[in-house]
Structures are given as C-alpha cells and as structure tokens.
Design an enzyme around this catalytic site. Sequence first.
Site, PDB file in Angstrom:
ATOM      1  CG  ASP A   1      16.073 -78.076  58.459  1.00  0.00           C
ATOM      2  OD1 ASP A   1      14.900 -77.927  59.054  1.00  0.00           O
ATOM      3  OD2 ASP A   1      16.621 -78.824  59.102  1.00  0.00           O
TER       4      ASP A   1
ATOM      5  CE1 TYR B   1       7.156 -80.030  57.008  1.00  0.00           C
ATOM      6  CE2 TYR B   1       6.999 -80.122  54.501  1.00  0.00           C
ATOM      7  CZ  TYR B   1       6.199 -79.413  56.042  1.00  0.00           C
ATOM      8  OH  TYR B   1       5.349 -78.330  55.685  1.00  0.00           O
TER       9      TYR B   1
ATOM     10  CG  PHE C   1       6.638 -74.458  53.766  1.00  0.00           C
ATOM     11  CD1 PHE C   1       6.810 -74.048  55.419  1.00  0.00           C
ATOM     12  CD2 PHE C   1       6.921 -73.270  53.825  1.00  0.00           C
ATOM     13  CE1 PHE C   1       6.708 -73.191  56.332  1.00  0.00           C
ATOM     14  CE2 PHE C   1       7.562 -71.860  54.499  1.00  0.00           C
ATOM     15  CZ  PHE C   1       7.764 -71.980  56.003  1.00  0.00           C
TER      16      PHE C   1
ATOM     17  CG  HIS D   1       8.312 -70.123  60.908  1.00  0.00           C
ATOM     18  ND1 HIS D   1       7.102 -71.459  61.237  1.00  0.00           N
ATOM     19  CD2 HIS D   1       8.969 -70.714  59.931  1.00  0.00           C
ATOM     20  CE1 HIS D   1       7.636 -72.043  60.596  1.00  0.00           C
ATOM     21  NE2 HIS D   1       9.180 -71.935  59.211  1.00  0.00           N
TER      22      HIS D   1
END
Length: 235
Positions: free
Chosen positions: A67, A69, A80, A189
């Site tokens: 989701d 920031y 990102f 991740h």
Amino acid sequence: MDDIRLPSSWREPLQREFDQPYMAELQRFLAEERAAGARVFPPEADWFAALDLTPLDQVRVVILGQDPYHGEGQAHGLCFSVRPGVRVPPSLVNIYKEMESDLGLPRAAHGYLRHWAEQGVLLLNTTLTVLEGSPTSHTGRGWERLTDAIIRLVDAGPQPVVFMLWGAHAQKKAAFVDTTRHCVIRSVHPSPLSARGGFFGSRPFSRANAFLAEHGRGTIDWALPDVDGSGSNSV
C-alpha cells in the site's frame, strides 16, 4: 471515481470493475473518511498514477507493492516512489543497493521512479490509498479486487511480461500469472527487516532485462536521470 481519466487501454477493460457495487462502496468509504477530517494518501488525483503513466499495451514489467507510503508528502501513486525533494525511504534505498550490485549503476540521489513507469514498468500497489500514519488501514476495502483485475489483464495480454514479486504479500498475486508465458521473479521484500534474507543478490534487474531481450521486448533503462524540483527529468 466516475470522472477519473485513464488511458483507454485501461479504462475500457476495467469498466466492468468500476461498475461493480464494491467500487461504489469503496468510493463511499473514502468520501466518508475525508469528510470526517481524515488525511488520505496519496491525493485523489494520484490514485491511478501508475495506470496513467503506464498504459496496458505498454507494460513490460510489473513491480508490486502493498500500500502507499503513509507519511506527509510521500505517496504519489507509484509504488516505492517518492517525489523529488522527499527523503528516499529505506526499502527504496535497498532497491538501489541491489541495482548497484546487479547492474553497476550508481544510486540515485532521489526516489522519483517516473522514468521507469514511462518505459513500461507498472509500479502498482495492491491497495491504492492509506490513512496518514496508519499502514494497511485501507486493506480489505475493495482496492485489492481492482488491482487483482489489473494483474489479470496484464497476464492475459499478448506480450510476455516480467513480474517482480517482493515479499509474501506480493507473491500471493502469482496465482493470477501464467508462469509458462511470463517471467516471475520472487524474493523477500526489500525492507530493512528482510532484505538480507534473499533480496540482496537476487539480481532482478538484469534478469528482467535478459527475459525482455530474449522475447524481443527491448530492455529497461534502470538508471534514473536527475530531476528538477518540479519532478521533471532534467536530461
């Protein structure tokens, strides 16, 4: 959401999703959140930025985030990515470290990934909004159904695509991908909590370009140009 503008390559095949009751329910929920004074990120104009910058017929790589920031001024609709002038978040720092190791590219001084999106890298979060300071706060409200439909559309397209699935959450989406046609690159991740468990050394960027070149789809220029304060590439 009735007045959103998307490239026709996305809008037409997704219209059935936008007409579903869950999307009206999602719209109602978001309107109520904002009416109550909650701060929702990113701004509404950026909710579909990933689709706007990367039309369906141009997708060559999919990078999937969870989701947006949840800090002030960070999210702008590309997973990102942050706008110029915003501190590069830790997960993106690790992405840059791996890119430097993989391709020998110097780490960018900014975190603005528009250059990737404009080359066919779909920078998609599975949930497209979030409350300020509250990660995963809009999980389960309907966005996942829409983004699952987006992934299915990419999978069904005529051209082979690279899917970079980082972390357990993203890897669940592999169920929608025909691995006999597409390249799926899985790893943990890139967050500081997990990157040393298999993200570092996974070489996703060179592997993606090798697959694209093999299938006649060119390669991605992963090097990020300098940007000016407005977010425009200064090249």
